[in-house]
Design a protein around this motif. Structure first.
Motif, mmCIF file in Angstrom:
data_model
loop_
_atom_site.group_PDB
_atom_site.id
_atom_site.type_symbol
_atom_site.label_atom_id
_atom_site.label_comp_id
_atom_site.label_asym_id
_atom_site.label_seq_id
_atom_site.Cartn_x
_atom_site.Cartn_y
_atom_site.Cartn_z
ATOM 1 N N THR A 1 0.397 0.777 7.106
ATOM 2 C CA THR A 1 1.779 0.485 7.497
ATOM 3 C C THR A 1 2.144 -0.969 7.198
ATOM 4 O O THR A 1 3.210 -1.260 6.640
ATOM 5 C CB THR A 1 1.982 0.775 8.989
ATOM 6 N N SER B 1 2.525 -1.496 3.522
ATOM 7 C CA SER B 1 3.730 -0.846 3.002
ATOM 8 C C SER B 1 4.958 -1.714 3.241
ATOM 9 O O SER B 1 5.777 -1.931 2.334
ATOM 10 C CB SER B 1 3.918 0.519 3.668
ATOM 11 N N TYR B 2 5.100 -2.234 4.465
ATOM 12 C CA TYR B 2 6.228 -3.117 4.773
ATOM 13 C C TYR B 2 6.158 -4.404 3.953
ATOM 14 O O TYR B 2 7.186 -4.914 3.482
ATOM 15 C CB TYR B 2 6.247 -3.441 6.265
#
Length: 466
Positions: A406, A409-410
């Motif tokens: 996560t 990804s950000y």
């Protein structure tokens, strides 16, 4: 569907940012030397055309230099954020090398850049020319230290492994590692080629539009002379670099050639002109080959052999398609550069260099070719080194930080959006400067004209729609 991991996203992010970054320093290296040549020719001949071109390209240089600095800062942070284990393992070697680049090259460039950009009517002509030369030298020194660091990661030597870390033992061996001379010359020539094509494409574009004819002819002429000399030299250096790579990184060369299996005795290695590397089946689909030619190029013998990809386990092989196709794009563009230089010479001899529209369109189309070839060359270099981040010493999977999917990804999404917005505007503005073209800014009979012209790069595109 590709199943990405956090490490894959970290690699994509690094590849994305370094691809943006490498473009700007390459143009900086080439333009800085070009500016030094232009200003030197003006001082020697006092022909206004050289000063016109110098002032014009200096504005482009200023914008490009700023974007290179910004993108370079991000690269340094990534070593600590996404690749902390690499920093922990090799920081004692790569850290000082990057610090030397800052203390020598960057300080030199920063110290004289202001004089170069804003000192036209504030310092003497010789001092200004000296400043331009020192900035150009600074860019070359910067390239030297960066490539010393990267080359050590490709062909490490002069170290000892103590408590799981690479510790420097011999700095001379670290800096002058086996691949360093080849990479240094290859990258330097690539920067000059990219700049020559950019300058030549600009000149050809203005000739097609019928604008700034005198300046455009001079740009095209100088670019074609540079291309004629440097492009064949780059092919020779590239061949020598390839032989060095074959000695120290044979799997990279095997991936470049798409060479999967051991050749039969006396059969030689074919040159794969085209194919689709099939990692699962360990072969090239739809292959078009020329027998023995790869042997001739790599071993200078028709029946010479090289280590195939299957000589190592699958986990020790690079991802072949990226290396395979990137290498062919780079070589194809290099051959087109040689063809462009020779064509320019033939037309020059016939007195038609500036008249043939098909040739001018060829020059415009080849404008970004140097940058594309350089990027694909770096894809070959970096992707071909995998699965190692320090060849033979540390795997990429062991070099990354422990980030979640996560978080990566950000992070990747943020980088893509910001880079496209910030550097997209910067590149568009540079193109606007080139589109507007040079203005006569110095006249031997009216030196006050120089003093009245603003030196700010942004002032050059007033009235240009972005």
């Amino acid at each position: 569907m590709i199943d990405f991991t956090a490490i894959d996203l970290a690699r994509i992010q690094f590849a994305f940012t370094v691809s943006f970054h490498i473009i700007f320093p390459a143009i900086t290296i080439g333009l800085a030397s070009y500016l030094a040549v232009l200003e030197g020719l003006w001082l020697y001949t006092r022909k206004p055309i050289y000063m016109t071109l110098c002032r014009f390209w200096m504005k482009v240089f200023a914008v490009n230099f700023a974007m290179g600095v910004v993108s370079g800062i991000v690269m340094a942070y990534q070593f600590g954020t996404n690749w902390s284990q690499f920093s922990n393992f090799a920081g004692a070697i790569t850290g000082p090398l990057l610090s030397y680049e800052v203390m020598t090259a960057f300080f030199l460039e920063a110290g004289f850049l202001g004089v170069m950009l804003f000192g036209w009517n504030k310092v003497g002509e010789k001092l200004h020319f000296t400043s331009t030369c020192l900035v150009a030298i600074g860019t070359l020194i910067s390239m030297t230290w960066i490539l010393a660091s990267n080359s050590w990661m490709q062909t490490p030597q002069g170290y000892e492994i103590i408590d799981g870390r690479a510790v420097p033992v011999d700095w001379f061996e670290i800096i002058f590692n086996p691949s360093f001379p080849y990479r240094l010359v290859h990258m330097g020539l690539a920067a000059f080629l990219a700049t020559a094509l950019l300058v030549g494409g600009s000149g050809a574009w203005h000739l097609l539009k019928g604008s700034h004819t005198q300046a455009a002819k001079k740009m095209l002429s100088m670019a074609m002379w540079m291309l004629l000399i440097i492009a064949p030299l780059q092919a020779f250096v590239g061949d020598e670099h390839g032989l060095n790579t074959l000695e120290y990184q044979p799997m990279k060369v095997a991936a470049m050639e798409g060479h999967w299996h051991e050749s039969e005795p006396g059969e030689g290695v074919p040159l794969v002109l085209f194919g689709w590397p099939n990692m699962e089946e360990e072969r090239n689909d739809y292959a078009i080959e020329i027998p023995r030619v790869a042997s001739l190029i790599l071993t200078h013998s028709l029946d010479g052999t090289i280590a195939p990809l299957t000589s190592v386990p699958p986990e020790d092989r690079p991802y072949v398609p990226i290396v395979f196709f990137s290498f062919r794009i780079m070589v194809a563009l290099g051959l087109l550069m040689i063809l462009l230089g020779i064509t320019g010479l033939v037309l020059r001899k016939k007195g038609r260099l500036y008249e043939k529209k098909w040739f001018l369109r060829f020059c415009v189309a080849m404008g970004p070719a140097g940058l594309i070839a350089m990027l694909t060359g770096w894809f070959v270099t970096e992707a071909g080194r995998q699965p190692w981040v320090v060849y033979g010493l540390q795997r990429t999977v062991d070099a990354s930080s422990a980030h979640s999917m996560t978080a990566m990804s950000y992070s990747l999404l943020t980088f893509v959006v910001l880079y496209v917005c910030v550097f997209g505007v910067g590149v568009r503005y540079m193109l606007a400067l080139i589109k507007k073209g040079p203005e006569q800014v110095y006249d031997n009979d009216n030196k006050d004209d120089l003093n009245k012209r603003p030196a700010r790069p942004l002032s050059a595109a007033d009235g240009v729609e972005l």
